[in-house]
Scaffold this active site. Sequence first.
Site, short mmCIF file in Angstrom:
data_model
loop_
_atom_site.label_atom_id
_atom_site.label_comp_id
_atom_site.label_asym_id
_atom_site.label_seq_id
_atom_site.Cartn_x
_atom_site.Cartn_y
_atom_site.Cartn_z
N GLU A 67 -5.82 4.88 11.15
CA GLU A 67 -7.32 5.35 11.59
C GLU A 67 -8.03 3.76 11.94
O GLU A 67 -9.13 3.73 11.46
CB GLU A 67 -7.77 5.81 10.06
CG GLU A 67 -6.91 4.29 8.15
CD GLU A 67 -8.26 4.60 7.30
OE1 GLU A 67 -6.87 5.12 6.49
OE2 GLU A 67 -9.09 4.42 6.96
N CYS A 104 -4.55 6.74 4.26
CA CYS A 104 -2.59 5.65 4.46
C CYS A 104 -1.60 6.49 4.84
O CYS A 104 -1.12 5.79 4.69
CB CYS A 104 -3.49 5.23 3.85
SG CYS A 104 -5.12 4.03 2.93
N HIS A 126 2.96 3.67 -2.48
CA HIS A 126 1.86 3.40 -1.61
C HIS A 126 0.56 2.73 -2.66
O HIS A 126 1.01 2.86 -4.11
CB HIS A 126 0.48 4.52 -1.74
CG HIS A 126 -0.76 3.90 -0.59
ND1 HIS A 126 -0.63 3.13 0.18
CD2 HIS A 126 -1.83 4.52 -1.08
CE1 HIS A 126 -1.82 2.69 0.76
NE2 HIS A 126 -2.98 3.48 -0.16
#
Lengths: 349, 133
Positions: A81, A113, A237
């Site tokens: 991103e 993400c 994550h």
Amino acid sequence: MVKLGGVAIQGYGGYIPRYRIKAEEIGRMWGQDKSGFPVAEKTVAGIDEDAATMAVEAARIALRRAGIDPRRIGAVYVGSESKPYAVKPTGTIVAEAIGASPTKLAADLEFACKAGSEAMAIIIGLIRSGQVEYGLAIGADTAQGRPGDALEYTAASGAAAFILGKTDHRAVAEIEAWSGYATDTPDFWRRPGDKYPMHTARFTGEPAYFKHIIGAVQSLLENDGYTLNEIDYVVFHQPNVKFPLAVAKYLKVGQEKVSPGLIANSVGNTYSACSLLGLVNVLDQAQPGQRILVASYGSGAGSDAFVLRVLDGILEKRDLAPKLAEFIENKIYIDYSTYLKLRDEILVR
Amino acid sequence: MRVPGYWRNMSFLYRLAGWKCVHCGAFHHYKPVVCRRCRSKEFAQVELPGSGRLIAYTVVRSPPKEFERCAPYAIGLIELEDGTKILSQLTDFKENELRDDIRVEAVFRRVRINGEQGIIEYGYKFRPALSQS
């Protein structure tokens, strides 16, 4: 649920920049002199680094481990991103820099993400359908955090790269199964032209991060018949240290399975590279026969969960290139003013 | 650098790849019509090694305008493993790490950014090697 078999990681690489800023140094600037920061320190890209340069560094490490002619790589997908160009693919830059050009396919993906794990899922499909022999999936970001915002403590820089191909006796780890879980959940976004993302604070937890990761993991376990007892390492994550540990607790996974892949405290949240760098750190220490569960999370929102089985090739390939721990230890601490310079926050005319 | 010039030099800037004269060994950044040294027309594609040792360096504190953002930065003369000597910007160093004879390795970096709208020029720089042994 997507039952796989036959597709494996042939080479992997993780890269983080050398610069670090401690959370307490950021806190000092904003009057937050307290303990309990979300991470202890985070990586900061050098003034000459961006998502493309870090993607190349990670890809070169992956290529050294894969030991293949780069011209056999048919697709390069970069999840990010923070791509350096709004229009012009990072994938072609990476392909040229590693000697893979011309490729059949090269594109950039964006899903906050989780764009890097999405790249893996696409390449798995291309390999299984015989469209490409090898594919390169990368997650790379120089994450943005508005000065003074909570994200500033964690938004970090790094890249992870995986060369996927058919399973053979030289493979590092077979991707046995994956599952995805995505919904329209506005927990975090950035409008075109804006420099920094917006987020909805506590809303980013329960209905976003936890719901999607648990959704993807549970569908993978239920549909593919795995139990967590069969899994040796778990990587979630890691936007901070607390969230992945909370998911592990909910799923009743022991901390000893989470710790090897939990690097957020010393690296920060590297966005598209985040869970994939956790996987790199696990591959740097796993043994053949062990199973790894990885679940990414991308705001907006979705999660991809993979089950990998480590193969014998890991023993031969692991030491062909630097391990992530070497980059984590090789650091230069910077103060807040240097941080602003490296993040291009000082206007030079 | 203009875009066509950057594009023509890309394989050298990105990978230290170029063309070596089969007859006299002269290295060319991109494939020439004839060798500039011996006028031969036969070339082999080669990649220079990405590591070597630092022979000498200087730190630039008064940079040209296009490198102002990076100041202070260092320029090093490097001898690659095959004996080729190359000039390069150095990166990712603590100033007390820079000394003659340290091992250095090539990395891929942004070298020049042409304003807000121009092309980003990528290329090689060298950093102190992760392993000095």
